[in-house]
Design an enzyme around this catalytic site. Structure first.
Site, PDB file in Angstrom:
ATOM      1  N   SER A  93       0.834  -1.212   0.000  1.00  0.00           N
ATOM      2  CA  SER A  93       0.000   0.000   0.000  1.00  0.00           C
ATOM      3  C   SER A  93       0.867   1.260   0.000  1.00  0.00           C
ATOM      4  O   SER A  93       1.891   1.325   0.693  1.00  0.00           O
ATOM      5  CB  SER A  93      -0.881  -0.007   1.250  1.00  0.00           C
ATOM      6  OG  SER A  93      -1.516   1.245   1.390  1.00  0.00           O
ATOM      7  N   CYS A 146       0.739   2.987  10.495  1.00  0.00           N
ATOM      8  CA  CYS A 146       1.432   4.106   9.834  1.00  0.00           C
ATOM      9  C   CYS A 146       2.352   4.814  10.830  1.00  0.00           C
ATOM     10  O   CYS A 146       1.898   5.274  11.873  1.00  0.00           O
ATOM     11  CB  CYS A 146       0.434   5.111   9.271  1.00  0.00           C
ATOM     12  SG  CYS A 146       1.289   6.549   8.600  1.00  0.00           S
ATOM     13  N   LYS A 200      -2.628  -4.747   8.567  1.00  0.00           N
ATOM     14  CA  LYS A 200      -1.238  -4.371   8.243  1.00  0.00           C
ATOM     15  C   LYS A 200      -0.495  -4.099   9.540  1.00  0.00           C
ATOM     16  O   LYS A 200      -0.807  -3.164  10.278  1.00  0.00           O
ATOM     17  CB  LYS A 200      -1.259  -3.119   7.349  1.00  0.00           C
ATOM     18  CG  LYS A 200       0.105  -2.552   7.000  1.00  0.00           C
ATOM     19  CD  LYS A 200       0.727  -3.293   5.827  1.00  0.00           C
ATOM     20  CE  LYS A 200       1.968  -2.623   5.291  1.00  0.00           C
ATOM     21  NZ  LYS A 200       1.718  -1.740   4.184  1.00  0.00           N
ATOM     22  N   GLY A 239       8.906  -5.967   2.562  1.00  0.00           N
ATOM     23  CA  GLY A 239      10.005  -5.263   3.231  1.00  0.00           C
ATOM     24  C   GLY A 239      11.275  -5.466   2.444  1.00  0.00           C
ATOM     25  O   GLY A 239      11.921  -6.510   2.563  1.00  0.00           O
ATOM     26  N   LYS A 249      -3.473   3.205  -1.842  1.00  0.00           N
ATOM     27  CA  LYS A 249      -2.852   3.960  -0.742  1.00  0.00           C
ATOM     28  C   LYS A 249      -3.907   4.080   0.349  1.00  0.00           C
ATOM     29  O   LYS A 249      -5.106   4.139   0.074  1.00  0.00           O
ATOM     30  CB  LYS A 249      -2.389   5.347  -1.230  1.00  0.00           C
ATOM     31  CG  LYS A 249      -1.825   6.196  -0.101  1.00  0.00           C
ATOM     32  CD  LYS A 249      -0.686   7.104  -0.496  1.00  0.00           C
ATOM     33  CE  LYS A 249      -0.134   7.868   0.703  1.00  0.00           C
ATOM     34  NZ  LYS A 249       0.663   7.023   1.621  1.00  0.00           N
ATOM     35  N   GLY A 277       2.801  11.107   5.224  1.00  0.00           N
ATOM     36  CA  GLY A 277       1.727  11.650   6.062  1.00  0.00           C
ATOM     37  C   GLY A 277       0.336  11.453   5.506  1.00  0.00           C
ATOM     38  O   GLY A 277      -0.549  12.276   5.720  1.00  0.00           O
ATOM     39  N   LEU A 278       0.170  10.362   4.729  1.00  0.00           N
ATOM     40  CA  LEU A 278      -1.162   9.910   4.342  1.00  0.00           C
ATOM     41  C   LEU A 278      -2.010  10.910   3.545  1.00  0.00           C
ATOM     42  O   LEU A 278      -3.181  11.107   3.861  1.00  0.00           O
ATOM     43  CB  LEU A 278      -1.928   9.564   5.628  1.00  0.00           C
ATOM     44  CG  LEU A 278      -2.245   8.116   5.894  1.00  0.00           C
ATOM     45  CD1 LEU A 278      -2.827   7.956   7.289  1.00  0.00           C
ATOM     46  CD2 LEU A 278      -3.254   7.618   4.890  1.00  0.00           C
ATOM     47  N   ASN A 336       5.130  -2.924   7.795  1.00  0.00           N
ATOM     48  CA  ASN A 336       5.105  -1.514   7.425  1.00  0.00           C
ATOM     49  C   ASN A 336       6.528  -0.990   7.679  1.00  0.00           C
ATOM     50  O   ASN A 336       7.427  -1.746   8.040  1.00  0.00           O
ATOM     51  CB  ASN A 336       4.062  -0.763   8.263  1.00  0.00           C
ATOM     52  CG  ASN A 336       3.543   0.482   7.545  1.00  0.00           C
ATOM     53  OD1 ASN A 336       4.301   1.175   6.863  1.00  0.00           O
ATOM     54  ND2 ASN A 336       2.266   0.776   7.692  1.00  0.00           N
ATOM     55  N   THR A 337       6.741   0.279   7.481  1.00  0.00           N
ATOM     56  CA  THR A 337       8.110   0.800   7.577  1.00  0.00           C
ATOM     57  C   THR A 337       8.579   0.912   9.026  1.00  0.00           C
ATOM     58  O   THR A 337       7.775   1.005   9.950  1.00  0.00           O
ATOM     59  CB  THR A 337       8.175   2.183   6.914  1.00  0.00           C
ATOM     60  OG1 THR A 337       7.138   2.990   7.469  1.00  0.00           O
ATOM     61  CG2 THR A 337       7.996   2.081   5.423  1.00  0.00           C
TER      62      THR A 337
HETATM   63  O1  RRO Z   1       1.609   7.976   4.233  1.00  0.00           O
HETATM   64  C1  RRO Z   1       2.576   7.645   4.938  1.00  0.00           C
HETATM   65  O2  RRO Z   1       3.367   8.447   5.421  1.00  0.00           O
HETATM   66  C2  RRO Z   1       2.844   6.228   5.249  1.00  0.00           C
HETATM   67  C3  RRO Z   1       1.871   5.307   5.601  1.00  0.00           C
HETATM   68 BR1  RRO Z   1       0.047   5.686   5.601  1.00  0.00          BR
HETATM   69  C4  RRO Z   1       2.248   4.004   5.996  1.00  0.00           C
HETATM   70  O3  RRO Z   1       1.444   3.137   6.358  1.00  0.00           O
HETATM   71  N1  RRO Z   1       3.561   3.722   5.997  1.00  0.00           N
HETATM   72  C5  RRO Z   1       4.511   4.615   5.647  1.00  0.00           C
HETATM   73  O4  RRO Z   1       5.703   4.296   5.658  1.00  0.00           O
HETATM   74  N2  RRO Z   1       4.130   5.873   5.273  1.00  0.00           N
END
Ligand code: RRO
Length: 580
Positions: free
Chosen positions: A308, A421, A455, A533, A336, A363-364, A482-483
């Site tokens: 995503s 996130c 997630k 990853g 996204k 930041g979504l 996720n990150t």
């Molecule tokens: O948009 C983001 O900053 C973001 C999201 Br929603 C996420 O789930 N993971 C990420 O690394 N960045």
């Protein structure tokens, strides 16, 4: 053939990531000249080595391979087109016959003006060129690119031409008799562009600016190249620019951007780029039924989907046209993450390259549930693969409204609950505590019969405990990782690499962590696991499958190679075909 103002993403093919270090991402470079050859196109770029990426490109030897993705972005308009648009914006303005173009460049930023001047000359548009340089070291004979025409030169150290700024020359020129009928085109450092825009706006002279920004992908996927819009929010310079029109409250997207799938080359809009061909073995195996897999009741043609937020299929379709759908790089598409209300996203700078990876603090940005359903869903429904919509709420109620909203739409095959996130306050809380995850799933489960995938974050001591809670609450699958929460500092300014101070780390640097977490999660639950990853090739994907993943998601690698999903699926197909 590129149009003036367009750019390419370039990376040296070999040793680009030797020892897993920088440079990791390709670099965006405006094309300075282009010529048709019998067997292709010759492209010229002006590159100043100012960091690991440009240094590496400057070291290229004759015969070395280069990854090339482009032409990308929109192009400069002709003076008559620009005057026409300007006239529509400013109804008070008398219709004027454009006399010609004034091209204003600063330093290495002059690159796109060379191609622009040549095109104008082919089209019979008279143009005058003004160039400014800081000092001799930064001019390096660049004016030779314009040797065939009259140019005005300025340098801050006075080594050539007027001692001062190029905007001094522009100011004098615009005060001349034919100023009102000129159109100005500028590229260079941001303070120069601001000054050019001011000069033009105060004299009501139409003006286009070619902007620059760090970007990871160049085709709308990474959301890194954000530039503020005068009316709030951000545009993406790669797909809404890089050429913008000067406006009283700041630059605005030029009329033709983003480029439509079918465009007139003369209009300043760009025809669709071709996805880089060399990125997939053309003779390699194509995935067929042998690769098909059932995932939560969805029939997928192979095991490779996108992570995503790392591939904007709508923007990519505008860039690559129908070719994207013919050979869609993933077997399911994950949107996204969307939220209930629209979000502009974080202030730039949003991305920062790290050894074998990058930090994002996007930041979504998203249109909110209503905007997504009205504008994006119909377009995503045209993709040739099942659609998984990723949602994030700041409370159970918000999550419920999101699940209700997307779950009721037949275009949606499954829902991903983003509880991880790293860049949004409260984005992590639900995913950090098993009791919260369980309570969320219990609240949502009865709202939809569609598969719910959770997630997971890697930023907890025990991701398996969260996965167990998700399973207990009725989730159908989990996806991870996720990150990783991360920071970097610019060694020159001593300021954080991303404006927010921290962000999420992705890329090959995180892969061993992803493998460890996929392994422990897959061992703890009976649900299918989507592993991701730092997957850059088939071997990486295979490793996650060995660790227990059913599907593999490609994220950051798609920034470097829009067709990475196809390449990785082909490689996986071969690995599955081999007797073990
Ligand atoms: O948009 C983001 O900053 C973001 C999201 Br929603 C996420 O789930 N993971 C990420 O690394 N960045």
């Amino acid at each position: 053939m590129p149009l003036p103002g367009q750019f390419y993403m370039l990376a040296a093919e070999r040793h680009w990531e030797e020892d897993g270090s920088r440079p990791f991402l390709p670099r965006a470079l405006s094309v300075a000249d282009a010529a048709s050859l019998d067997d292709g196109v010759r492209l010229d770029f002006l590159i100043e080595g100012i960091g690991p990426g440009t240094d590496r490109l400057c070291e290229l030897k004759v015969g070395e391979g280069v990854w090339v993705n482009g032409p990308l972005g929109n192009a400069f308009s002709t003076p008559s087109k620009l005057h026409h648009v300007w006239g529509e914006i400013d109804p008070e303005r008398d219709a004027v016959q454009p006399a010609g173009a004034i091209l204003v460049g600063g330093g290495i930023g002059i690159a796109p003006l060379a191609l622009l001047r040549r095109r104008f000359s082919d089209q019979g548009v008279p143009s005058r060129v003004l160039l400014g340089f800081r000092d001799q070291a930064h001019s390096g004979g660049l004016e030779d690119l314009f040797a065939c025409c009259e140019i005005g030169l300025a340098s801050e150290d006075g080594h050539v031409g007027h001692r001062g700024y190029v905007t001094d020359l522009l100011s004098a020129m615009l005060d001349g008799d034919d100023a009102a009928s000129a159109a100005v085109y500028a590229c260079g450092p941001p303070p120069m562009l601001d000054a050019v825009a001011d000069l033009c706006l105060t004299r009501d002279v139409p003006c286009e600016l070619a902007m620059e920004s760090p970007m990871a992908c160049g085709y709308g996927a990474c959301f890194g190249c954000a530039a503020p819009k005068p009316d709030g929010g951000y545009l993406r310079l790669c797909v809404d620019g890089p050429v913008l029109r000067a406006g009283p409250a700041g630059p605005v997207a030029a009329g033709d951007s983003p480029p439509p799938a079918v465009a007139e080359a003369s209009s300043g809009a760009a025809p669709p780029a071709t996805p880089p061909a060399g990125s997939r073995e053309s003779e390699g195996p194509s995935t067929d039924d042998a690769d098909a897999v059932d995932f939560c009741g969805l029939k997928l043609k192979n095991r490779v989907i996108n992570a995503s937020g790392t591939f904007d299929a709508i923007a990519a379709r505008r860039v690559y046209g129908g070719a994207l759908l013919e050979d869609f790089p993933f077997s399911a598409f994950v949107s996204k993450t969307i939220t209930l209300k629209p979000r502009a996203g974080n202030e730039p700078q949003r991305i920062w390259e790290t050894p074998a990876g990058m930090i994002n603090s996007i930041g979504l940005p998203n249109k909110g549930l209503d905007g997504f359903l009205a504008e994006d869903l119909p377009q995503l429904a045209e993709l040739p693969v099942p659609l998984i919509v990723s949602v994030m709420g700041t409370s159970r109620e918000e999550f419920a409204r999101l699940v209700d909203g997307v779950g009721g739409r037949e275009e949606v095959a499954a829902i991903e609950l983003n509880v991880s996130c790293p860049n949004v306050h409260s984005g992590l809380i639900v995913g950090e505590q098993p009791t919260e995850t369980l309570a969320l799933l219990e609240a949502l489960r009865s709202l939809t019969a569609k598969p719910l995938m959770v997630k997971l974050t890697p930023n907890v001591a025990d991701p398996a405990a969260i996965a167990v809670a998700a399973e207990e609450g009725g989730a159908d699958a989990v996806s991870l990782i996720n990150t990783l929460k991360a920071s970097a500092f610019d060694p020159v300014t001593c300021r954080p690499g991303v404006a927010a101070g921290h962000g999420g780390l992705s890329g090959p640097a995180v892969r061993p962590i992803a493998v460890a977490q996929v392994r422990s999660v897959a061992a703890a639950i009976d649900l299918p696991v989507v592993g991701m990853g730092g997957v850059s090739n088939g071997a990486d994907a295979w490793e996650l499958i060995c660790a227990g993943a059913t599907l593999v998601a490609v994220g950051t690698e798609s920034f470097r190679d829009p067709r990475a999903g196809l390449r990785i699926a082909d490689d996986l197909s071969e690995r599955f075909a081999k007797p073990s």
